[in-house]
Every structure is written in structure tokens, then in C-alpha cells.
Design an enzyme around this catalytic site. Structure first.
Site, PDB file in Angstrom:
ATOM      1  CB  SER A 297     -12.228  -1.409  -1.055  1.00 41.67           C
ATOM      2  OG  SER A 297     -13.086  -2.491  -1.351  1.00 41.67           O
ATOM      3  CG  ASP A 298      -8.018  -6.696  -0.955  1.00 38.30           C
ATOM      4  OD1 ASP A 298      -8.721  -7.340  -1.762  1.00 38.30           O
ATOM      5  OD2 ASP A 298      -6.907  -7.097  -0.580  1.00 38.30           O
ATOM      6  CD1 TRP A 299     -14.016 -10.222   0.174  1.00 39.98           C
ATOM      7  CD2 TRP A 299     -14.013 -10.632  -2.024  1.00 39.98           C
ATOM      8  NE1 TRP A 299     -15.059 -11.050  -0.079  1.00 39.98           N
ATOM      9  CE2 TRP A 299     -15.093 -11.333  -1.431  1.00 39.98           C
ATOM     10  CE3 TRP A 299     -13.822 -10.744  -3.399  1.00 39.98           C
ATOM     11  CZ2 TRP A 299     -15.949 -12.135  -2.179  1.00 39.98           C
ATOM     12  CZ3 TRP A 299     -14.684 -11.553  -4.135  1.00 39.98           C
ATOM     13  CH2 TRP A 299     -15.736 -12.227  -3.528  1.00 39.98           C
ATOM     14  N   GLY A 300     -14.050  -6.639   0.598  1.00 40.14           N
ATOM     15  CA  GLY A 300     -14.711  -6.444   1.895  1.00 40.14           C
ATOM     16  C   GLY A 300     -13.951  -5.556   2.868  1.00 40.14           C
ATOM     17  CB  SER A 301     -10.663  -3.843   2.739  1.00 35.72           C
ATOM     18  OG  SER A 301     -10.809  -2.861   1.747  1.00 35.72           O
TER      19      SER A 301
END
Ligand code: BGC
Length: 761
Positions: A297-301
Site C-alpha cells: 500500500s502507499d503510506w497509510g493508504s
């Protein structure tokens, strides 16, 4: 537990457990073609559900991993605890052999199964030795130089203990307001695909287990470059034709080039956050394209799907992301917290968990981490590799190739090497930080060669320097704004004084290094602060100006284009910036770069890109008629078209012909001649237009290019073969089709060429 014992367990697992698993039921499940399939399946069979989910959990590094955890730092304590439990599959932002060893040691020597971590990091344009920003590199159109740049980045990154970079970013960017255009390859899917592949090859090499190579990560899947209004993280909204023909091709190209990982993206597309988009991740990526690696995932996505209005809470977000095919959770903490329960409640099929863990473990095997978890952790190699002379040479070469000569009236450039009084004006000429650009986490501040330092290598001219205007009054990578001087013009008088006394003025103006990159969108794409006024004030006293631009995005500078005789696009060129610019200004390197993005005349033209569709009213029908597709207050033309870039010599294109080869392919041929006085390189570009199609096609599309070096007066016959691959396109169902009918071929030195010939398929 000691490593020997652990490896014993793994060996037993490998030897005795059958490789079948339940993953076959998952849509887009990984297959068993990998040479490590048996080992991975054996390992999976002895893993608890929590341990499999642990592989899907990625944590950010914590400050000083080798030191004691600060008292009361609960988050860090939890990360340590999870590492020991085998609940962490990856860490990011842990760097340096000592630090990586420390976390790897916990995973390998203290957890039950001792599964090594994969260590990720954003090595975007180098590690400590920095190459130009990726957009600048893309202006080289030189795939071998770009591959080499990624190889250098991989060597330094790997030497510091890291084995996975979150690059390349392959998002197509049509909006220079978006700060992250600096990180991509520009606006074109054909050029973007080639560059994406060159970067993947540079990072991954031929053998992923080689300790000088690292796994690459194609990002951000998908549509992130279309953030509305150029505002980062914003919604993307475009049709299927754009999705299949513009957005997806560079991603697909990297799958074909065996990229090991993908990252999804922050944006919503068609109402679905990419992180929770099953169609993108399971149907297209893992299904149609048969991608065997894993998706982070992207950061915290994953957590961000809550504010997006897609998930009710974190638990729901974890469910949606896992079901959609996001294999690893970067910093949302939601998989580790909720997935086991979601599986037990039947909300997430365990097959998805096993499939994700299989994908992640396979990449770890391929990296050689099971053979030696400390493979990337060699202090001597770290010291010998980082910053070495060979790397400095490679980034210098890349920097020279990235420079684009936008304008050169009356051959003001190249500069004469002696007897000249040169005034150098502008903060950036003496700034060792900004040329490093954005995304340079591991590089030390103030380590770029400045333009003044580069020019000092030519001692037979005299140099006087004036800052003229301080652009920034404080620069920081994480504060909201880089503070820009909007009113202090106290340096103008001195700038005019040195300019008046000079034969030639070099003005080095542009953007601060941190004005582009993630979260750094701008509504204005001009010269920040009082620089435009400075340029005009100096021009009044000496118009003999070479404007050297330093920026992370195309800048709309119509006044400069109209008035300043020579303009050099020098981007943010990394560690060797000043040397590269000086060598180009003096003609020791004849520039050959071509713009990878259209430069608007005015921000109001955005989005402006060369491969647009025609309207039904594309040309002015008669003077003064209003009803055609145009602006009343600005031309439709860009300031500089995609593919534009001059040389100190000139080139002529002649004899364009298209002939069928008899096997369904077509030969495009023409002659290129160097009509100037010195040797030079030209990127000869081939565009096609499918004149009428079942889904309308762009007015032109890049389908080939060749970089040719010619001596003065020399000619070369150049030919391209057009096959179905170049002539076809994706229809609105995502099927690749090739249609009969009329095509137009354009040849020239930029996308604005009108030199064309028609043919029929
Ligand atoms: C960016 C990614 C990056 C990640 C890890 C995110 O904010 O969008 O491109 O790889 O952070 O640093």
C-alpha cells in the site's frame, strides 16, 4: 533462538511439506512457476495465520534503532515486540548497515521462524550520490544512461543494507502544478514505458540475489498523476480510454520486465480508492497481466479509505484492502490489528492471506535473504561503495544528458572560453542544497557542486557574482511552506551593477529544491518570489543573458522566452549539478536533451499535452470567428512542445517515405543531416496519428525515436518499422485492437513537427 536452529526448521519445512495450498481460489492468485515455490509453500504450511499476516505488515523505522528505545515510546516498543513475534514482514526507512543489521537480527534470531525482513527505502534518484531528479533524467531520452543511473542508485542503496527501493514512479504527469511530476518520466506513455523498464533493469539487474541489486517497486497504481487541479492526493477522474492507453502502459511494461513489487496509490479513481480497487489490483495486475510479485500500500493508504468515505473504520478498511489485493500494509497498522479476526469471521478469505504471504516470501527468496539475511549488510562494502568516484562520474554523465537547450538566439551559447567578463546572478548559482532536489532522504545537505564551483573550472574568463535576490528565507523538508522572499529587492542594485560591467550574464533562477515533490503542488508555475522582477531589472542593463533554469517542473515563462536570448533547462541535477551545467554552457558537452513534458505558456492552459484528442473544431475557420476550440486571451500552442530541445548544431530531416514491408509491417525512412558546424546528437522522433478509428485517437503519438550522433555535414539514413504494436490501441474494454485505414506519420525533432506522410493499412 539461534539462526542455525531456525534454518534447520526452514529446511525441514522445505523438505517435508507438499506445495499445494488453497491460494488457487483467489482471483489473480500467484502461480507456482517460481523456482522457490516448493520452499515458499513449505514455509507457509508451518506458519500460523498471524505469522502470515505478519509478512503483510510493514513498519517505518524508528529513530536510532541501534540505541535504546526512548522511555515511554509505546509505538517503538510495539514495533520491537511485533518484530520478535514474527509479525513484521518489512521495515522502511531503516538505513545504514548497522541499523539494518539490528532489526534484521531481531526478526531472524528472535522470532519463531526467523523469516528475514525485506527493507524498503525511497531511493528515488540515488542514495547519497544523487542523479538528476527523475523528470530531468527523462529529458535525456537515453535509456542506457537512465539504466546506469538506477544501477548506481541500487549499488549505494544495497550497500547500506537496503534491498528494496520504492521506485520507479511511472505515473503519467500532464499537470506541472503537481509537485510529483519531478519524480516521473513526464507525459508520454511510450517514452514513460521505456524509461520505467530502464529503471527497473537498473535497480534489479539480471540477478536479484546479487548484493549490488535491489527489488524495484512500480508506483503508484493507478491514476495518481491525474490528481485534479494538480493538488496532491486529490481525486483522479478520467475515462477508460485514458486508463488503458495512457495511464496503464508504463505499469504493464514493468510487469513484462519482471518488476518484483508494485505500490498502489492514494487517489480515488471512479469512486474507488486505488488501495481498495479490486479491478485494478486483482483483475488487471494479478489477473490479466499475471503479475507474480506483491503490492504494497502507499503510506497509510489503507487507513485513508476511511476519510475517503469508502470504509467505515480501520477494520473495514483492512477488509476492503486485503480483498482488493493490497498485499502489504505500509504504516496503517490495520492488517496486523484486524486481519486475523476478519479471516476468522469469514470477512476475508484465508486464501488471500496465504497468497499475499507467498508473494512476499518469494521476493525474499529471490533477494537471497533466506540464504543469508545479512547479505546486504557488509560494513566494508558500505564504506567502499557509497560516494565512490565511479558513481560521481555516472551522475555527472547523466546530468549533462538531462539538460535541455530551450532557446539559443544568435549562438550566444556556447560561451567563449577566454577573455570574457561573466556576471553570474541568482541565489541558486551559489546554493549547494537546491540542486539536490526533492526525494533525497539519504543524501547529506549541501553536497551539490554549485554553478559557481562548476564555472571555476574555466579560469580564463573573469566571474563576478551577485545573489540579486534571496529566494528562500528558510528551507526545510517537512514544514508546510518553504518560505519565499516576496518583497526584498535590496540585492537588485548590486545585480545590475555586475551585469552592466559584463559581456555575458548568466542568471541561475528557478525553484528551491523542496518546492516540488510529494505534497508540494503549486498554483503558480513561474519563478517564485521576486526572481521575475530581478530578471527584468537585469535585462534592462544588459540583455545578453543566459537564463539557466533550475526547477522540478516545467515553468511557464513567456516573458523570458520572448526576451532572453538563451535559455537552458537545467532542472535539479543532483550532486554534480554545477559541473554538468558549466560543461554544457562552455560547449564541452553539446546538449541533446528533449522536454519530456509540454511547457505551458500560461497555467490556465493546464492540462496541456501533445497527445491530446482533436475537437470537432480544431482550426480557426475564418479570421475573427469565435466558434472554434481556443482561448480568447492566449494561444493554444505551448511555450515549448513535448520533445523540444536544441543543440549547438542544427539538423535537417528529408526524404520521408513509408513503404509496406509485405508482411503487414511498414518501413518509415528518412535522412537526417547535421547542417551545423559542430558534432551533435539529435533525438529523431517518430509520431503517428490513426486518422479515423473506432475510438478516437490522439492528434499524434510518439511511437519511436533514435538518438543519432552526426559530424558536421554528415547524413544518416534512419528507418523505423511500424508493426501492429505501434499501430494498435486499447479499446474501451481494454482489448488491444489494430484497425485498417489511413495513418499519418510525423518525423522531426519535437512533437510540433509538421513533416508528415500518409499511408494506408
Ligand atoms: C509516497 C510513496 C513513498 C512512501 C514511502 C508515500 O508518502 O507516496 O511514494 O514510497 O511514502 O516513503
Amino acid at each position: 533462538m539461534k539462526r542455525a536452529a531456525l534454518l534447520g526448521i526452514l529446511f525441514l519445512a522445505v523438505s517435508f511439506v507438499a506445495c499445494n495450498s488453497e491460494s488457487g481460489s483467489a482471483t489473480g492468485a500467484s502461480n507456482s512457476d517460481s523456482p522457490y515455490a516448493a520452499q515458499v509453500d513449505s514455509l507457509l504450511s508451518i506458519m500460523t495465520l498471524e505469522e502470515k499476516i505478519g509478512q503483510m505488515n510493514q513498519y517505518n523505522g524508528f529513530w536510532n534503532v541501534t540505541g535504546p528505545v526512548p522511555a515511554g515510546d509505546e509505538a517503538a516498543n510495539k514495533k520491537y515486540e511485533h518484530l520478535r513475534k514474527g509479525w513484521v514482514g518489512s521495515m522502511l526507512n531503516v538505513r545504514g548497515v548497522e541499523n539494518v543489521k539490528a532489526v534484521q537480527k531481531i526478526a531472524v534470531e528472535e522470532s519463531r521462524l526467523g523469516i528475514p525482513l525485506i527493507i524498503g527505502f525511497d531511493a528515488i534518484h540515488g542514495y547519497k550520490t544523487l542523479s538528476p531528479i527523475p523528470l530531468a533524467e527523462s529529458a535525456s531520452w537515453d535509456m542506457e544512461a537512465i539504466r546506469r543511473s538506477a544501477e548506481v542508485s541500487a549499488a549505494e542503496t544495497a550497500a547500506s543494507g537496503i534491498n528494496w527501493t520504492f521506485a520507479p514512479m511511472v505515473d503519467i504527469g500532464r499537470d506541472p502544478r503537481w509537485g510529483r511530476v519531478m519524480e516521473g518520466a513526464g507525459e508520454d506513455p511510450y517514452l514513460g514505458s521505456l524509461i520505467a523498464v530502464a529503471r527497473v533493469k537498473g535497480f534489479q539487474g539480471d540477478d536479484l540475489s546479487d548484493p549490488f541489486t535491489i527489488a524495484a517497486c512500480t508506483k503508484h497504481f493507478a491514476g495518481y498523476g491525474f490528481a485534479e487541479g494538480g493538488k496532491d492526493y486529490n481525486t483522479a477522474d478520467f475515462g477508460t480510454s485514458t486508463l488503458y492507453n495512457i495511464v496503464l502502459p508504463p505499469f504493464k511494461a514493468t510487469v513484462d520486465a519482471d518488476v518484483k513489487t508494485f505500490m498502489n496509490s492514494f487517489n480515488v479513481l471512479n469512486g474507488i480508492p486505488a488501495t481498495g480497487d479490486r479491478f485494478l489490483q486483482r483483475e488487471i495486475l494479478k489477473g490479466r497481466w499475471d503479475f507474480q510479485g506483491f503490492v504494497v500500500s502507499d503510506w497509510g493508504s489503507i487507513g485513508e479509505m476511511v476519510p475517503h468515505g469508502y470504509a467505515e473504520d480501520g477494520k473495514h478498511a483492512a477488509e476492503l484492502a486485503a480483498n482488493a489485493g493490497s498485499d502489504m500494509d505500509m504504516e496503517s497498522y490495520l492488517y496486523v490489528e484486524h486481519l486475523a479476526e476478519l479471516v476468522r469471521n469469514g470477512r476475508v478469505d484465508e486464501a488471500y492471506i496465504t497468497d499475499a504471504a507467498r508473494r512476499i516470501l518469494t521476493v525474499k527468496y529471490e533477494l537471497g535473504l533466506f540464504e543469508d539475511p545479512y547479505r546486504y549488510c557488509d560494513e566494508t562494502r558500505e564504506q567502499e561503495t557509497i560516494g565512490k568516484a565511479e558513481h560521481q562520474e555516472a551522475v555527472l554523465d547523466m546530468a549533462k544528458k538531462s539538460i535541455v537547450l530551450l532557446k539559443n538566439e544568435n549562438n550566444l551559447l556556447p560561451l567563449k572560453k577566454s577573455g570574457q567578463r561573466i556576471a553570474v546572478i541568482g541565489q541558486f548559482a551559489n546554493d549547494k542544497n537546491s540542486p539536490l532536489g526533492s526525494w533525497r532522504i539519504a543524501a547529506d545537505d549541501n553536497t551539490a557542486v554549485t554553478l559557481l564551483e562548476g564555472l571555476a573550472a574555466y579560469p580564463d574568463n573573469s566571474i563576478t557574482y551577485a545573489e540579486g535576490a534571496t529566494v528562500t528565507v528558510g528551507e526545510n523538508s517537512f514544514v508546510m511552506e518553504t518560505a519565499i522572499n516576496e518583497d526584498d529587492k535590496s540585492g537588485f542594485a548590486e545585480a545590475r551593477r555586475v551585469a552592466r560591467a559584463a559581456d555575458v550574464v548568466i542568471m541561475n533562477l528557478g525553484e528551491v529544491g523542496w518546492q516540488s515533490g510529494e505534497g508540494r503542488s503549486r498554483v503558480n508555475i513561474d519563478l517564485p518570489g521576486v526572481q521575475q522582477e530581478l530578471l527584468e531589472a537585469v535585462y534592462e542593463v544588459n540583455p545578453n543573458i543566459v537564463l539557466v533554469l533550475q526547477n522540478g517542473r516545467p515553468l511557464a515563462l513567456p516573458w523570458a522566452d520572448e526576451n532572453i536570448p538563451a535559455i537552458v533547462e537545467a532542472w535539479q541535477l543532483g550532486t554534480q549539478s554545477g559541473n554538468a551545467i558549466a560543461q554544457v554552457l562552455y560547449g564541452d558537452y553539446n546538449p541533446s536533451g528533449k522536454m519530456p513534458m509540454t511547457t505551458p505558456r500560461d497555467k490556465g492552459q493546464i492540462p496541456i499535452y501533445y497527445n491530446h484528442k482533436n475537437t470537432g473544431r480544431p482550426v480557426i475557420p475564418a479570421p475573427n470567428l469565435v466558434f472554434w476550440s481556443h482561448y480568447m486571451d492566449e494561444s493554444n500552442a505551448p511555450l515549448y512542445p513535448f520533445g523540444h530541445g536544441l543543440s549547438y548544431t542544427t539538423f535537417q530531416y528529408e526524404g520521408l517515405a513509408v513503404n509496406p514491408n509485405g508482411d503487414g509491417t511498414f518501413k518509415v525512412s528518412f535522412t537526417l543531416t547535421n547542417t551545423g558546424a559542430i558534432k551533435g546528437k539529435e533525438v529523431a522522433q517518430l509520431y503517428i496519428q490513426d486518422v479515423a478509428a473506432s475510438v478516437t485517437r490522439p492528434v499524434r503519438e510518439l511511437k519511436g525515436f533514435e538518438m543519432v550522433e552526426l559530424a558536421p555535414g554528415a547524413s544518416q539514413e534512419i528507418s523505423f518499422t511500424l508493426t501492429d504494436t505501434e499501430l494498435g490501441f486499447y479499446d474501451n474494454d481494454g482489448e488491444f485492437v489494430v484497425e485498417d485505414g489511413m495513418y499519418r506519420v510525423f518525423i522531426g525533432g519535437s512533437s510540433a513537427t509538421e513533416y508528415s506522410v500518409d499511408f494506408t493499412r
